[in-house]
Design a protein around this motif. Structure first.
Motif, PDB file in Angstrom:
ATOM      1  N   SER A  70     -35.204 -74.522 -23.770  1.00  0.00           N
ATOM      2  CA  SER A  70     -33.866 -75.091 -23.769  1.00  0.00           C
ATOM      3  C   SER A  70     -33.597 -75.685 -22.400  1.00  0.00           C
ATOM      4  O   SER A  70     -34.098 -75.194 -21.402  1.00  0.00           O
ATOM      5  CB  SER A  70     -32.849 -73.989 -24.069  1.00  0.00           C
ATOM      6  OG  SER A  70     -31.539 -74.422 -23.820  1.00  0.00           O
ATOM      7  N   ALA A  71     -32.808 -76.770 -22.349  1.00  0.00           N
ATOM      8  CA  ALA A  71     -32.522 -77.436 -21.078  1.00  0.00           C
ATOM      9  C   ALA A  71     -31.313 -76.837 -20.369  1.00  0.00           C
ATOM     10  O   ALA A  71     -30.751 -77.453 -19.493  1.00  0.00           O
ATOM     11  CB  ALA A  71     -32.306 -78.924 -21.318  1.00  0.00           C
ATOM     12  N   ALA A  72     -30.919 -75.645 -20.743  1.00  0.00           N
ATOM     13  CA  ALA A  72     -29.787 -74.982 -20.106  1.00  0.00           C
ATOM     14  C   ALA A  72     -30.144 -73.521 -19.853  1.00  0.00           C
ATOM     15  O   ALA A  72     -31.173 -73.035 -20.318  1.00  0.00           O
ATOM     16  CB  ALA A  72     -28.558 -75.077 -21.013  1.00  0.00           C
ATOM     17  N   ALA A  73     -29.279 -72.840 -19.139  1.00  0.00           N
ATOM     18  CA  ALA A  73     -29.492 -71.417 -18.885  1.00  0.00           C
ATOM     19  C   ALA A  73     -29.446 -70.650 -20.195  1.00  0.00           C
ATOM     20  O   ALA A  73     -28.774 -71.045 -21.140  1.00  0.00           O
ATOM     21  CB  ALA A  73     -28.414 -70.900 -17.935  1.00  0.00           C
ATOM     22  N   CYS A  74     -30.174 -69.548 -20.243  1.00  0.00           N
ATOM     23  CA  CYS A  74     -30.144 -68.682 -21.418  1.00  0.00           C
ATOM     24  C   CYS A  74     -28.785 -67.996 -21.514  1.00  0.00           C
ATOM     25  O   CYS A  74     -28.131 -67.745 -20.509  1.00  0.00           O
ATOM     26  CB  CYS A  74     -31.228 -67.613 -21.313  1.00  0.00           C
ATOM     27  SG  CYS A  74     -32.917 -68.225 -21.288  1.00  0.00           S
ATOM     28  N   SER A  75     -28.414 -67.664 -22.699  1.00  0.00           N
ATOM     29  CA  SER A  75     -27.174 -66.943 -22.931  1.00  0.00           C
ATOM     30  C   SER A  75     -27.485 -65.457 -23.037  1.00  0.00           C
ATOM     31  O   SER A  75     -28.313 -65.051 -23.852  1.00  0.00           O
ATOM     32  CB  SER A  75     -26.534 -67.452 -24.219  1.00  0.00           C
ATOM     33  OG  SER A  75     -25.414 -66.681 -24.551  1.00  0.00           O
ATOM     34  N   GLY A  76     -26.858 -64.653 -22.211  1.00  0.00           N
ATOM     35  CA  GLY A  76     -27.058 -63.209 -22.251  1.00  0.00           C
ATOM     36  C   GLY A  76     -28.512 -62.829 -22.079  1.00  0.00           C
ATOM     37  O   GLY A  76     -29.165 -63.248 -21.129  1.00  0.00           O
TER      38      GLY A  76
ATOM     39  N   GLY B 156     -33.808 -74.330 -17.148  1.00  0.00           N
ATOM     40  CA  GLY B 156     -34.300 -74.220 -18.510  1.00  0.00           C
ATOM     41  C   GLY B 156     -34.248 -72.774 -18.965  1.00  0.00           C
ATOM     42  O   GLY B 156     -34.018 -71.865 -18.167  1.00  0.00           O
ATOM     43  N   CYS B 157     -34.478 -72.566 -20.252  1.00  0.00           N
ATOM     44  CA  CYS B 157     -34.457 -71.229 -20.837  1.00  0.00           C
ATOM     45  C   CYS B 157     -35.772 -70.972 -21.549  1.00  0.00           C
ATOM     46  O   CYS B 157     -36.167 -71.737 -22.416  1.00  0.00           O
ATOM     47  CB  CYS B 157     -33.297 -71.112 -21.822  1.00  0.00           C
ATOM     48  SG  CYS B 157     -33.235 -69.514 -22.685  1.00  0.00           S
ATOM     49  N   ALA B 158     -36.443 -69.907 -21.158  1.00  0.00           N
ATOM     50  CA  ALA B 158     -37.630 -69.436 -21.872  1.00  0.00           C
ATOM     51  C   ALA B 158     -37.135 -68.385 -22.860  1.00  0.00           C
ATOM     52  O   ALA B 158     -36.820 -67.255 -22.476  1.00  0.00           O
ATOM     53  CB  ALA B 158     -38.654 -68.852 -20.909  1.00  0.00           C
ATOM     54  N   VAL B 159     -37.011 -68.779 -24.109  1.00  0.00           N
ATOM     55  CA  VAL B 159     -36.437 -67.923 -25.133  1.00  0.00           C
ATOM     56  C   VAL B 159     -37.354 -66.720 -25.395  1.00  0.00           C
ATOM     57  O   VAL B 159     -38.575 -66.846 -25.388  1.00  0.00           O
ATOM     58  CB  VAL B 159     -36.202 -68.732 -26.433  1.00  0.00           C
ATOM     59  CG1 VAL B 159     -35.659 -67.851 -27.542  1.00  0.00           C
ATOM     60  CG2 VAL B 159     -35.255 -69.891 -26.168  1.00  0.00           C
ATOM     61  N   GLY B 160     -36.748 -65.572 -25.595  1.00  0.00           N
ATOM     62  CA  GLY B 160     -37.515 -64.365 -25.908  1.00  0.00           C
ATOM     63  C   GLY B 160     -37.832 -63.562 -24.664  1.00  0.00           C
ATOM     64  O   GLY B 160     -37.052 -63.515 -23.718  1.00  0.00           O
TER      65      GLY B 160
END
Length: 155
Positions: free
Chosen positions: A36-42, A62-66
């Protein structure tokens, strides 16, 4: 550079990384994490901030999900491809192909690696990104230059 141009450049980098990652991992059946091109949520993932200011760019997030297994996995999972220095294995020399050439790491020209909690102070990492396992909800930071922390507060 405007925020829109930075977002487009980041999204273009994310798309290229996704295609490359899919091609590399597709044969094994392993899916790459979404970026994601934004900060991760929580605690949805690990936020990554890369400060390109010393290289004539801006600051990208960016956000590395998981739950990425290492700081390097978080970096690529957030859409930032990297390259190691050819003479110093394990030493990150380029992020998003910057700087354009790998020079011998010096006290004034290297990618420094940082950690923070959302909204918290940056802490210089005493472990390399390959050996650090960030927890979901944490923020990873990278800054090129003389070891200065990223130029924004951890989002």
């Amino acid at each position: 550079m405007s925020s829109t141009m930075r977002t487009r450049r980041t999204l273009g980098s994310l798309a290229a990384t996704a295609v490359l990652t899919a091609g590399l991992l597709g044969a094994s059946g392993v899916q790459a994490p979404q970026a994601s091109a934004a900060a991760c949520s929580g605690t949805t993932g690990v936020t990554v901030v890369v400060d390109f200011t010393a290289l004539g760019g801006g600051i990208e997030t960016g956000c590395a999900v998981g739950d990425p297994a290492s700081g390097l996995a978080a970096l690529t999972g957030a859409g930032f491809p990297y390259a190691f220095h050819p003479r110093f294995p394990g030493f990150v020399c380029k992020i998003n192909a910057l700087p354009t050439t790998c020079t011998n790491p010096t006290g004034t020209a290297y990618w420094s690696y940082w950690h923070a909690q959302h909204g918290g102070a940056w802490s210089y990492s005493n472990l390399g990104a390959g050996g650090y396992n960030p927890a979901p909800g944490e923020v990873e930071g990278w800054s090129f230059g003389a070891g200065a922390q990223p130029g924004i507060t951890a989002p």
